[in-house]
Design a protein around this motif. Structure first.
Motif, PDB file in Angstrom:
ATOM      1  N   ALA A 139       0.822  -1.212   0.000  1.00 45.76           N
ATOM      2  CA  ALA A 139       0.000   0.000   0.000  1.00 45.76           C
ATOM      3  C   ALA A 139       0.854   1.260   0.000  1.00 45.76           C
ATOM      4  CB  ALA A 139      -0.916  -0.004   1.219  1.00 45.76           C
ATOM      5  N   ALA A 140       2.156   1.108  -0.121  1.00 50.91           N
ATOM      6  CA  ALA A 140       3.058   2.258  -0.115  1.00 50.91           C
ATOM      7  C   ALA A 140       2.864   3.093  -1.383  1.00 50.91           C
ATOM      8  CB  ALA A 140       4.506   1.790  -0.022  1.00 50.91           C
ATOM      9  N   PRO A 141       3.227   4.382  -1.347  1.00 47.46           N
ATOM     10  CA  PRO A 141       3.110   5.224  -2.541  1.00 47.46           C
ATOM     11  C   PRO A 141       3.836   4.636  -3.751  1.00 47.46           C
ATOM     12  CG  PRO A 141       3.548   6.562  -0.609  1.00 47.46           C
ATOM     13  CD  PRO A 141       3.703   5.139  -0.176  1.00 47.46           C
ATOM     14  N   ARG A 142       4.970   3.999  -3.494  1.00 44.85           N
ATOM     15  CA  ARG A 142       5.722   3.325  -4.561  1.00 44.85           C
ATOM     16  C   ARG A 142       5.952   1.872  -4.134  1.00 44.85           C
ATOM     17  NH1 ARG A 142      10.816   6.738  -6.527  1.00 44.85           N
ATOM     18  NH2 ARG A 142      10.739   5.045  -8.058  1.00 44.85           N
ATOM     19  N   PRO A 143       4.936   1.027  -4.305  1.00 46.96           N
ATOM     20  CA  PRO A 143       5.056  -0.368  -3.871  1.00 46.96           C
ATOM     21  C   PRO A 143       6.053  -1.128  -4.745  1.00 46.96           C
ATOM     22  CG  PRO A 143       3.076  -0.079  -5.176  1.00 46.96           C
ATOM     23  CD  PRO A 143       3.641   1.298  -4.964  1.00 46.96           C
ATOM     24  N   PRO A 144       6.597  -2.213  -4.224  1.00 41.00           N
ATOM     25  CA  PRO A 144       7.560  -2.993  -5.010  1.00 41.00           C
ATOM     26  C   PRO A 144       6.885  -3.718  -6.166  1.00 41.00           C
ATOM     27  CG  PRO A 144       6.954  -4.173  -3.032  1.00 41.00           C
ATOM     28  CD  PRO A 144       6.335  -2.808  -2.905  1.00 41.00           C
ATOM     29  N   GLU A 145       7.666  -4.003  -7.186  1.00 38.38           N
ATOM     30  CA  GLU A 145       7.203  -4.916  -8.226  1.00 38.38           C
ATOM     31  C   GLU A 145       7.179  -6.311  -7.611  1.00 38.38           C
ATOM     32  OE1 GLU A 145       6.256  -4.355 -11.415  1.00 38.38           O
ATOM     33  OE2 GLU A 145       6.377  -2.206 -11.002  1.00 38.38           O
ATOM     34  N   LEU A 146       6.035  -6.969  -7.681  1.00 39.74           N
ATOM     35  CA  LEU A 146       5.868  -8.275  -7.045  1.00 39.74           C
ATOM     36  C   LEU A 146       5.559  -9.321  -8.109  1.00 39.74           C
ATOM     37  CD1 LEU A 146       5.754  -9.660  -4.262  1.00 39.74           C
ATOM     38  CD2 LEU A 146       3.315  -9.158  -4.193  1.00 39.74           C
ATOM     39  N   TRP A 147       6.483 -10.259  -8.290  1.00 37.37           N
ATOM     40  CA  TRP A 147       6.340 -11.319  -9.284  1.00 37.37           C
ATOM     41  C   TRP A 147       6.310 -12.651  -8.527  1.00 37.37           C
ATOM     42  CZ3 TRP A 147       7.112 -10.487 -14.836  1.00 37.37           C
ATOM     43  CH2 TRP A 147       7.262  -9.132 -15.158  1.00 37.37           C
ATOM     44  N   ILE A 148       5.145 -13.327  -8.563  1.00 31.25           N
ATOM     45  CA  ILE A 148       4.973 -14.547  -7.782  1.00 31.25           C
ATOM     46  C   ILE A 148       4.641 -15.735  -8.684  1.00 31.25           C
ATOM     47  CG2 ILE A 148       3.743 -15.645  -5.891  1.00 31.25           C
ATOM     48  CD1 ILE A 148       5.241 -13.251  -4.935  1.00 31.25           C
ATOM     49  N   LEU A 149       5.400 -16.806  -8.511  1.00 32.77           N
ATOM     50  CA  LEU A 149       5.106 -18.081  -9.155  1.00 32.77           C
ATOM     51  C   LEU A 149       4.546 -19.017  -8.088  1.00 32.77           C
ATOM     52  CD1 LEU A 149       8.429 -18.509 -11.195  1.00 32.77           C
ATOM     53  CD2 LEU A 149       6.220 -17.707 -12.056  1.00 32.77           C
ATOM     54  N   ILE A 150       3.416 -19.662  -8.381  1.00 37.22           N
ATOM     55  CA  ILE A 150       2.745 -20.500  -7.391  1.00 37.22           C
ATOM     56  C   ILE A 150       2.533 -21.903  -7.962  1.00 37.22           C
ATOM     57  CG2 ILE A 150       0.712 -20.780  -5.935  1.00 37.22           C
ATOM     58  CD1 ILE A 150       0.206 -17.776  -6.242  1.00 37.22           C
ATOM     59  N   LYS A 151       2.997 -22.894  -7.254  1.00 38.63           N
ATOM     60  CA  LYS A 151       2.736 -24.269  -7.650  1.00 38.63           C
ATOM     61  C   LYS A 151       1.237 -24.556  -7.543  1.00 38.63           C
ATOM     62  CE  LYS A 151       4.468 -28.951  -6.747  1.00 38.63           C
ATOM     63  NZ  LYS A 151       5.296 -29.771  -5.832  1.00 38.63           N
ATOM     64  N   GLU A 152       0.677 -25.209  -8.544  1.00 42.75           N
ATOM     65  CA  GLU A 152      -0.775 -25.393  -8.607  1.00 42.75           C
ATOM     66  C   GLU A 152      -1.338 -26.060  -7.355  1.00 42.75           C
ATOM     67  OE1 GLU A 152      -4.175 -27.557 -11.419  1.00 42.75           O
ATOM     68  OE2 GLU A 152      -2.088 -27.452 -12.117  1.00 42.75           O
ATOM     69  N   SER A 153      -0.612 -27.002  -6.782  1.00 40.62           N
ATOM     70  CA  SER A 153      -1.113 -27.704  -5.600  1.00 40.62           C
ATOM     71  C   SER A 153      -1.328 -26.769  -4.416  1.00 40.62           C
ATOM     72  CB  SER A 153      -0.144 -28.827  -5.203  1.00 40.62           C
ATOM     73  OG  SER A 153       1.154 -28.303  -4.947  1.00 40.62           O
ATOM     74  N   VAL A 154      -0.592 -25.644  -4.372  1.00 41.91           N
ATOM     75  CA  VAL A 154      -0.770 -24.668  -3.297  1.00 41.91           C
ATOM     76  C   VAL A 154      -2.178 -24.074  -3.347  1.00 41.91           C
ATOM     77  CG1 VAL A 154       0.037 -22.450  -2.391  1.00 41.91           C
ATOM     78  CG2 VAL A 154       1.685 -24.137  -3.200  1.00 41.91           C
ATOM     79  N   LEU A 155      -2.702 -23.917  -4.545  1.00 42.75           N
ATOM     80  CA  LEU A 155      -4.055 -23.376  -4.716  1.00 42.75           C
ATOM     81  C   LEU A 155      -5.119 -24.376  -4.299  1.00 42.75           C
ATOM     82  CD1 LEU A 155      -3.609 -21.866  -8.295  1.00 42.75           C
ATOM     83  CD2 LEU A 155      -3.322 -20.675  -6.109  1.00 42.75           C
ATOM     84  N   GLN A 156      -4.807 -25.646  -4.392  1.00 39.29           N
ATOM     85  CA  GLN A 156      -5.798 -26.691  -4.164  1.00 39.29           C
ATOM     86  C   GLN A 156      -5.854 -27.178  -2.726  1.00 39.29           C
ATOM     87  OE1 GLN A 156      -4.183 -29.297  -7.134  1.00 39.29           O
ATOM     88  NE2 GLN A 156      -5.569 -28.563  -8.745  1.00 39.29           N
ATOM     89  N   ASP A 157      -4.798 -26.936  -1.961  1.00 38.51           N
ATOM     90  CA  ASP A 157      -4.802 -27.349  -0.554  1.00 38.51           C
ATOM     91  C   ASP A 157      -5.782 -26.474   0.230  1.00 38.51           C
ATOM     92  OD1 ASP A 157      -2.885 -29.252  -1.051  1.00 38.51           O
ATOM     93  OD2 ASP A 157      -1.200 -28.005  -0.405  1.00 38.51           O
ATOM     94  N   PRO A 158      -6.795 -27.047   0.864  1.00 44.21           N
ATOM     95  CA  PRO A 158      -7.836 -26.249   1.549  1.00 44.21           C
ATOM     96  C   PRO A 158      -7.368 -25.756   2.927  1.00 44.21           C
ATOM     97  CG  PRO A 158      -8.340 -28.566   1.767  1.00 44.21           C
ATOM     98  CD  PRO A 158      -7.108 -28.490   0.901  1.00 44.21           C
ATOM     99  N   ILE A 159      -6.388 -24.876   2.929  1.00 47.13           N
ATOM    100  CA  ILE A 159      -5.875 -24.345   4.193  1.00 47.13           C
ATOM    101  C   ILE A 159      -6.983 -23.582   4.918  1.00 47.13           C
ATOM    102  CG2 ILE A 159      -4.165 -22.828   5.255  1.00 47.13           C
ATOM    103  CD1 ILE A 159      -2.987 -25.295   3.850  1.00 47.13           C
ATOM    104  N   GLY A 160      -7.291 -24.013   6.143  1.00 45.46           N
ATOM    105  CA  GLY A 160      -8.356 -23.368   6.912  1.00 45.46           C
ATOM    106  C   GLY A 160      -9.755 -23.812   6.528  1.00 45.46           C
TER     107      GLY A 160
END
Length: 270
Positions: free
Chosen positions: A149-170
């Protein structure tokens, strides 16, 4: 890290290196400015090295050994600090994260902390992270996200393994909110989220999550491990980590395809 008068060389090799730098400088009756002139840096840089708020670079350690004829003392000590466990590593990592111009990360087991919702974080902490105060741990992780939320936020490049999306955390409800949060974040101009498909199989990131930070023109890498992690600033090792990140990214889905896949997983979450 602590100020120079609070360094603990008995428990941290980086503190040991910082203390030795100051001791050897004083033995030679050099001011910080004079040492900076020898190494081609300003006085504030030397002060940061001696206080432990910045790490003495490998090239400068080798230069010290040549100038002071210390037979590789500083280079060996720096290598020891780089390769050993240091309880200050994550604190130093978060310092870099707060002022990073660019952050690149690969998430193999859980979403990167900057992308997590509060309930997702709480589920992770409750599931096994050894902390004395769960609420405080969640609050600290949420506070890290202020950089976005900073005035000049960092460039954020994220690679996510598909299984991370599928694990029902919580549970499904928490995970659906989390996935929706990812989709919203992915529309921000400074954030790129791409998914590494399960069909890829074996790939360079199979051994775990890691993060690359570009901070004040210097690159650092953070590799996660059970009970902590490891922060590396050695240019050769960081470069190898960057190559690994690029190779994983070469096989990741595009931004749009990744966003569509996240939406499909979210809709199918039961």
């Amino acid at each position: 890290m602590a100020r120079a008068d609070h360094l603990d060389p008995d428990s941290s090799h980086w503190h040991w290196l910082a203390v030795d730098l100051r001791v050897w400088r004083l033995e030679r009756n050099l001011s910080q400015a004079e040492l900076g002139a020898l190494l081609g840096v300003d006085i504030s840089t030397v002060s940061n090295w001696e206080s432990g708020s910045a790490k003495l670079p490998k090239g400068r350690a080798e230069a010290l050994d040549r100038i002071w004829k210390t037979r590789g003392h500083f280079a060996r000590l720096r290598n020891l600090a780089e390769s050993s466990h240091n309880p200050d590593w994550f604190d130093q990592y978060t310092r870099y994260e707060r002022k990073a111009e660019a952050i690149r990360a690969y998430s193999a087991l859980a979403l990167h902390g900057l992308l997590q919702t509060e309930e997702y974080t709480r589920a992770l902490v409750l599931s096994g992270e050894l902390v004395d105060d769960v609420d405080q741990a969640v609050e600290e992780r949420m506070a890290r996200q202020q950089v976005l939320a900073a005035p000049r936020p960092p460039e954020l490049w994220i690679l996510i393994k598909e299984s991370v999306l599928q694990d029902p955390i919580g549970g499904p409800d928490v995970m659906r909110v989390q996935l929706d949060h990812l989709i919203n974040l992915s529309h921000r101009p400074n954030i790129v989220i791409r998914v590494v498909p399960r069909s890829l199989g074996a790939h360079p990131g199979i051994d775990g999550s890691f993060t690359l930070l570009e901070c004040d023109g210097v690159d650092h890498s953070w590799s996660e491990a059970v009970g902590g992690g490891r922060l590396v600033s050695d240019p050769t090792k960081v470069r190898a980590c960057r190559v690994k990140y690029d190779r994983i990214g070469a096989d990741a889905l595009s931004r749009d395809c990744s966003r569509n896949l996240i939406a499909e997983v979210m809709e199918a979450m039961q």
